[in-house]
Write a protein that holds these residues in place. Sequence first.
Motif: not given
Length: 89
Positions: A10-22, A36-52
């Motif tokens: 999930i964190l390796s997905m492109s930013r655009d793909s993450k938004f489309k999936l949400m 469940a999906f946004i929890k992963i995104l929120l727990d990860a560091p933003c930027g290169e960590g893959g978080g949003i």
Amino acid sequence: MNEFDTKKWILSMSRDSKFKLMESMLKKDAFGEYMAFIKILLDAPCGEGGGIPTEEINAIWDKYMKVDRVDFEDDGKPVATYKKEIPKE
């Protein structure tokens, strides 16, 4: 795929793909999967960590969520105020 592999994918997905999936999850009322999906995104560091950032996730929620707000009656019963138009593109 185990939980670690799923998060990594999930964190390796492109930013655009993450938004489309949400957006897709909210259009289909798949709230459990969305949370469940946004929890992963929120727990990860933003930027290169893959978080949003929270603000960007909230913007997607506000765009597609049917409930504008929830108030509570005196007896504690929730009463939802629904948005007039929801984009279903």
